[in-house]
Design an enzyme around this catalytic site. Structure first.
Site, PDB file in Angstrom:
ATOM      1  N   ASP A  11      10.029  14.861  63.732  1.00 13.79           N
ATOM      2  CA  ASP A  11       8.898  14.483  62.876  1.00 13.79           C
ATOM      3  C   ASP A  11       9.078  15.247  61.577  1.00 13.79           C
ATOM      4  OD1 ASP A  11       6.513  13.615  61.840  1.00 13.79           O
ATOM      5  OD2 ASP A  11       5.272  14.969  63.039  1.00 13.79           O
ATOM      6  N   CYS A  63      10.474  19.706  64.995  1.00 13.86           N
ATOM      7  CA  CYS A  63       9.576  20.148  63.916  1.00 13.86           C
ATOM      8  C   CYS A  63       8.151  20.019  64.448  1.00 13.86           C
ATOM      9  CB  CYS A  63       9.768  19.311  62.667  1.00 13.86           C
ATOM     10  SG  CYS A  63      11.493  19.085  62.173  1.00 13.86           S
ATOM     11  N   ALA A  64       7.745  20.912  65.330  1.00  8.60           N
ATOM     12  CA  ALA A  64       6.590  20.681  66.195  1.00  8.60           C
ATOM     13  C   ALA A  64       5.235  20.925  65.542  1.00  8.60           C
ATOM     14  CB  ALA A  64       6.701  21.540  67.455  1.00  8.60           C
ATOM     15  N   GLY A  65       5.167  21.735  64.484  1.00 10.10           N
ATOM     16  CA  GLY A  65       3.866  22.038  63.899  1.00 10.10           C
ATOM     17  C   GLY A  65       3.212  20.826  63.250  1.00 10.10           C
ATOM     18  N   PRO A  66       1.882  20.723  63.350  1.00 10.74           N
ATOM     19  CA  PRO A  66       0.945  21.669  63.960  1.00 10.74           C
ATOM     20  C   PRO A  66       0.718  21.473  65.456  1.00 10.74           C
ATOM     21  CG  PRO A  66      -0.282  19.953  62.840  1.00 10.74           C
ATOM     22  CD  PRO A  66       1.185  19.661  62.589  1.00 10.74           C
ATOM     23  N   ASP A 111      14.758  27.566  62.629  1.00  9.79           N
ATOM     24  CA  ASP A 111      15.169  26.534  61.685  1.00  9.79           C
ATOM     25  C   ASP A 111      15.743  25.355  62.461  1.00  9.79           C
ATOM     26  OD1 ASP A 111      16.308  24.939  59.708  1.00  9.79           O
ATOM     27  OD2 ASP A 111      17.049  26.648  58.545  1.00  9.79           O
ATOM     28  N   GLY A 165       0.328  18.232  67.393  1.00  9.43           N
ATOM     29  CA  GLY A 165      -0.251  17.033  67.997  1.00  9.43           C
ATOM     30  C   GLY A 165       0.764  16.233  68.798  1.00  9.43           C
ATOM     31  N   LYS A 166       1.911  15.955  68.205  1.00 11.11           N
ATOM     32  CA  LYS A 166       2.939  15.201  68.925  1.00 11.11           C
ATOM     33  C   LYS A 166       3.511  16.019  70.071  1.00 11.11           C
ATOM     34  CE  LYS A 166       4.290  12.312  64.981  1.00 11.11           C
ATOM     35  NZ  LYS A 166       3.349  12.890  64.006  1.00 11.11           N
ATOM     36  N   CYS A 200       5.798  10.364  58.146  1.00 10.06           N
ATOM     37  CA  CYS A 200       4.524   9.784  57.736  1.00 10.06           C
ATOM     38  C   CYS A 200       4.647   9.356  56.281  1.00 10.06           C
ATOM     39  CB  CYS A 200       3.391  10.784  57.919  1.00 10.06           C
ATOM     40  SG  CYS A 200       1.772   9.995  57.790  1.00 10.06           S
TER      41      CYS A 200
END
Length: 504
Positions: free
Chosen positions: A378, A307-310, A360, A312-313, A431
């Site tokens: 994430d 779940c890469a967006g946006p 997805d 940073g990780k 988070c």
């Protein structure tokens, strides 16, 4: 600085703005009549609140471009920022004050007028703005934006508010909440009551005292300092410190990649502009580095950010992967966020990035079973751990959100545990400290993959985290195998991390 300049700065007005608009700067008129309009900083803060209320925008995405567009800089930009963010953080407290001062429920006040009142109350009770300036400037804003009638109502309410001290108002609204201690704490610390209860349960569920709830809520209401990540192999902390200037930054206490800024504009840093560094909470950096340092069995060549967006990780993972000769696949379900990931990865060597794609994440495990050595999940969440940065989120989320989010989180973690190969490692990150989004999701996902023939074991996550932090000193619960960070303890967002190794 002259006394006149000092007065203008204290009221947050743009120096010279009144003359440039053809107004006199001082008048013998009553404060409520002194201003026919407002200054750019207050107008900007008002426009941010209207965007947040009217279009579900996030203040941290609306305000910076608005300030640039209107060329609001320096002290005026700082004033607008504190006014907008501070008002949003303490909205619950200020609504309780307004209800008493106006002798009516805030739900009966038109939304634009209520936003103006909130801005005025924050200046009176939460900022070092002289009372006469707070009232006259806010009434001017009301007259400019709403008209004469609403401005008179604003004037009357703010004058009532200004007659009592912040402590007196705190005592008043706490007493109005009745005998329920948590309800009083919720209104004073400006959190919905369900959030206060959930956070207290999360503290206890992570081995901390329920008595810490007041400190946690207060930390949510404190403006966070900007933290920069120096992406390994692309930049280092010394370069970021030099770029930031003397006495502006310090090296982070938890992540060796972190520089914490005490001032300045991060976008002005060369390393940030070219993508070798970025703005990223130190807790976010720490949990990302933990995935890269977690011990695994076998090869370590192919990593996945599910779940890469946006981005940073993903950028931090890719930078570390590049140093090790590994490659990363960054997956994101929303096309516009995929573009943000591509932008975040712009400085990473091409051979460290296998693919940035839109898809997805829930299907990756069945489409690519056992294809990855390390996987980051994430997961989308309520964001209750980042209320310092997105204060409006506390007013948008409801307990009903938990059911759909926790189901999505479980499905994503199941997919990740299928996508990682035996011997590989998965990091589950949210988070949010909410137990439904953290510990319960992990338990459900582990049970679900066991029914599919996938066995996993927990990794000693506190040990991995301590191995990353300079000096190894991190306040963690060693009786657990996962890690929960807290703003009032660690100075980070309330990030949750569970590290899992697939065994078969």
């Amino acid at each position: 600085m002259s006394p006149a300049d000092d007065r203008r700065d204290a009221s947050g007005r743009q120096r010279g703005a009144a003359r440039s608009q053809g107004r006199t700067q001082r008048s013998a008129a009553a404060p409520s009549q002194r201003r026919r309009g407002s200054d750019p900083a207050r107008t900007a803060a008002y426009d941010v609140l209207r965007s947040v209320d009217g279009s579900d925008a996030y203040a941290n995405l609306v305000l910076p471009p608005l300030l640039r567009e209107r060329r609001i800089t320096g002290r005026d930009a700082a004033f607008a920022t504190e006014l907008a963010y501070g008002t949003l953080r303490l909205r619950g407290r200020y609504d309780a004050v307004i209800a008493v001062a106006a002798s009516r429920e805030v739900s009966t006040i038109d939304a634009p007028a209520l936003d103006v009142l909130r801005l005025g109350v924050h200046q009176l009770l939460g900022m070092r703005v002289p009372a006469h300036a707070a009232v006259s400037e806010t009434v001017g804003l009301a007259r400019e934006q709403l008209g004469t009638g609403p401005s008179q109502f604003v004037n009357a309410v703010l004058r009532t508010v200004g007659r009592s001290s912040p402590q007196e108002w705190e005592d008043t609204i706490r007493a109005a909440a009745g005998d329920d201690e948590l309800a009083g704490l919720a209104v004073v610390e400006s959190h919905p009551l369900w959030v206060v209860r959930a956070l207290r349960e999360a503290l206890v569920g992570n081995g901390r005292s329920a008595d810490e709830i007041a400190a946690l809520l207060a930390a949510d209401n404190a403006a966070p300092r900007v933290t920069i990540v120096a992406r390994p192999g692309l930049a280092d902390t010394d370069e970021v410190l030099d770029d930031a200037g003397d006495d502006v930054g310090t090296v982070g206490a938890l992540a060796p990649t972190a520089v914490v800024l005490s001032g300045g504009d991060p976008a002005a840093l060369t390393s940030v502009r070219d993508g070798r560094a970025g703005v990223q909470d130190e807790g976010s950096q720490l949990v990302t580095l933990a995935l890269t340092q977690a011990p695994l069995d076998g090869p370590d060549d192919r990593w996945l950010d599910l779940c890469a967006g946006p981005g940073g990780k993903a950028a931090l993972l890719a930078a570390v992967a590049g140093e090790r000769g590994a490659r990363i696949v960054a997956n994101e379900v929303q096309p516009h966020r995929t573009r943000l990931v591509e932008q975040a990865l712009r400085a990473v060597p091409a051979d460290a990035v296998e693919d940035v794609r839109t898809g997805d994440g829930r299907t990756v495990g069945t489409d690519e079973p056992g294809a990855y050595d390390r996987v980051m999940v994430d997961a989308p969440c309520t964001g209750l751990g980042a209320l310092r940065r997105r204060p409006e989120a506390r007013w948008r989320r409801t307990p009903a959100d938990l059911a759909s989010l926790s189901a999505l989180q479980r499905d994503l973690l199941v997919s990740a545990l299928q996508a990682v190969r035996p011997g590989g490692v998965v990091a589950y990150v949210t988070c949010s400290p909410h137990l439904v989004e953290t510990q319960l999701v992990v338990k459900d996902a582990v049970r679900a993959v066991a029914r599919l023939g996938v066995e996993v074991v927990p990794i000693d996550t506190p040990a991995v985290v301590r191995g990353i932090a300079p000096g190894g000193e991190v306040d963690l619960d060693d009786t657990r195998t996962d890690v929960q960070l807290w703003p009032h303890v660690h100075g980070t967002d309330a990030m949750h991390l569970t590290l899992l190794r697939r065994t078969s």
